[in-house]
Motif scaffolding. Structure first.
Motif: not given
Lengths: 250, 157
Positions: B90, B92-93, B95-97, B99, B117-118, B121-122, B124
Motif C-alpha cells: 500500500v 502509505g509513504g 500518500a504521506y508525501n 499530503m 498514489v491513485f 492503489s488502483g 492493487i
C-alpha cells in the motif's frame, strides 16, 4: 413465504444485526449485501433486498413486508468480528442452528470486546514501524527513534479516540506526537534521516488500506460506498499531513 | 542476505498489522507469510526495473490468490488474509508525501505524487479483483466440467 409476523421481525433484526456488525468492523460492501441475502434465502425469504452504504443499511423482506434501516456511526478494522459473523451465517445457511440461536450469538458478538490488550497493540505498531523503516531503505541506526515514535503514535490515537469522537482530531494529535518524537531524536543525535523515521512511524496511521478499498468498491459498482470511503481516506491523509507539517514548520 | 532481511521485516510488519487489525490469533502467522511473499515479488520486480504500478499489480494478484487458498483451507473470510497481506504494498509513504507537499503549498509536486498514489492503489485493487474473478470463473468451469482436461476424460469414457 407468508409466515407469522413475529418470525419476520426476528429475521429482519437478525439480518440487520449481522450486516451492521460486519460493516462496523470494516468488511467490504458487496460481502455484507451477499451475506445478508444468503441468510435471508436460507430462511425461504426469496424477495429480500438489501442496500448497504458505509453509513447505513436498508433491508427489506419484500413487497408486503416491513422495511427497516440501521444507521452506522463507528467504523474500525476488527477482523475477528468479521470471522465470527461469517461463521454464524455459515451455520445458519447450512441449517445447523435456528434463527433464534443465530440472533443470540450475534448479540453476544455485538456486546463482547475482542480487541487485544493495549500494550500489545502499541508494541505491534512499534515493531511495524521499524520494519517499514528497513523496507523503505532506512538505516539500522534510526531504529530506536522509529520504535518509540511508532508506539507513541498508536498510543495517542487510541487514547484520543476514547476522549473525543472526532477521528481526524485524534489522528492530527497523534502525528503531532510522531513528528515531535522524530525531531527530538534528530536534535539529540539519535537519528539521521527524519523523513524515513516519520514515514515508518506514520504507516500504522496512514489510510492506504482505505484508499485501496475505496477503489475496489468503485470498481464493483458501489459508487456511494467508494466515494464515502475515498472522502474518509482523504480527510485522514490531510490530518496526518497537517500534523507533520506543523512540526516541520517549527 | 538482502532477500532474507526484506523477507523477515515484511513478515514482522504484516503480522504486526494483523495484531492492530485484530485478526484471529491463529491466522496472524499466515497473514505474515502472505504479506512477505507479496512484498518479495514487488521487491524483485522493482530490482529488475519494472515500474511500481505493475509491480504492485503483480504483488496484489499473488496476495489475493494466496488469501483465497488460505480462506478455503481455514473456512474464514478472505478479507482477513488479503487486508493484512497488501499492507506492505500500500502506498502509505507516497500518500504521506503527497499530503506533506500540499500542506507545504508545493501543489505541482503534490499533484504528481497524488496521481502516483491513485495509480498504485488502483493497481492493487485491480490485482485483488482480477485474481478473484479469474479464480471464480475457473472454479465454475471445474464444477461444470468444462476445462479441457475434464472434457477430455469424459470423451474418452
Amino acid at each position: 413465504m407468508i409466515e407469522k409476523p413475529q418470525q419476520n421481525e426476528l429475521a429482519i433484526d437478525c439480518f440487520l444485526l449481522a450486516g451492521r456488525i460486519m460493516m462496523e468492523s470494516g468488511a467490504e460492501t458487496y460481502r455484507v449485501e451477499d451475506t445478508m441475502l444468503r441468510m435471508a434465502r436460507s430462511q425461504n425469504m426469496n424477495d429480500a433486498q438489501s442496500y448497504v452504504t458505509p453509513t447505513g443499511i436498508i433491508f427489506s423482506l419484500g413487497k408486503t413486508q416491513p422495511t427497516r434501516i440501521s444507521a452506522i456511526s463507528t467504523r474500525v478494522t476488527d477482523l475477528h468480528r468479521i470471522a465470527l459473523v461469517n461463521n454464524v451465517s455459515r451455520k445458519l445457511t447450512s441449517h445447523i442452528i435456528t434463527l433464534e440461536e443465530a440472533y443470540d450469538e450475534l448479540n453476544t458478538i455485538q456486546k463482547t470486546n475482542y480487541f487485544l490488550p493495549v500494550t500489545l497493540q502499541v508494541l505491534a505498531a512499534s515493531f511495524a514501524s521499524i520494519s517499514f523503516l528497513i523496507l523503505f531503505g532506512g538505516i539500522w541506526g534510526d531504529m530506536p527513534a522509529a520504535f518509540i515514535a511508532g508506539g507513541v503514535g498508536q498510543y495517542v490515537v487510541m487514547v484520543m479516540q476514547k476522549l473525543s469522537r472526532v477521528k481526524f482530531f485524534s489522528e492530527f494529535v497523534a502525528t503531532l506526537g510522531v513528528g515531535m518524537v522524530a525531531s527530538l531524536a534528530l536534535y539529540f543525535g539519535y537519528g539521521t534521516q527524519i523523513d524515513k523515521i516519520i514515514i515508518g512511524s506514520v504507516m500504522p496511521l496512514v489510510p492506504g488500506l482505505l484508499i485501496t478499498n475505496a477503489v475496489r468498491d468503485l470498481m464493483a459498482g458501489h459508487f456511494t460506498a467508494g466515494m464515502a470511503k475515498g472522502a474518509e481516506a482523504f480527510l485522514t491523509a490531510f490530518a496526518i499531513g497537517a500534523g507533520i507539517a506543523l512540526v516541520m514548520a517549527w | 542476505m538482502e532477500y532474507i532481511i526484506q523477507m523477515i521485516f515484511s513478515f514482522i510488519a504484516t503480522a504486526c498489522f494483523g495484531v492492530i487489525f485484530n485478526a484471529p490469533v491463529k491466522a496472524i502467522p499466515y497473514c505474515g507469510i502472505v504479506g512477505s511473499i507479496g512484498w518479495i515479488i514487488y521487491y524483485q520486480l522493482g530490482i529488475n526495473g519494472v515500474d511500481e504500478v505493475k509491480a504492485s499489480f503483480a504483488g496484489a494478484f499473488v496476495v489475493a490468490i494466496l488469501a483465497m487458498a488460505l480462506a478455503r483451507k481455514f473456512r474464514m473470510p478472505m478479507i482477513i488474509y488479503s487486508v493484512s497481506g497488501i499492507i506492505p504494498l500500500v502506498p502509505g509513504g507516497v500518500a504521506y508525501n503527497t499530503m506533506r507537499n500540499i500542506v507545504e503549498l508545493d501543489y505541482a509536486l503534490g499533484m504528481q505524487n497524488g496521481m502516483r498514489v491513485f495509480m498504485i492503489s488502483g493497481a492493487i485493487a485491480m490485482g485483488l479483483v482480477f485474481a478473484e474473478v479469474i479464480m471464480q470463473i475457473l472454479f465454475r468451469m471445474l464444477r461444470k466440467g468444462k476445462t479441457s482436461i475434464q472434457s477430455f476424460i469424459k470423451v474418452k469414457r
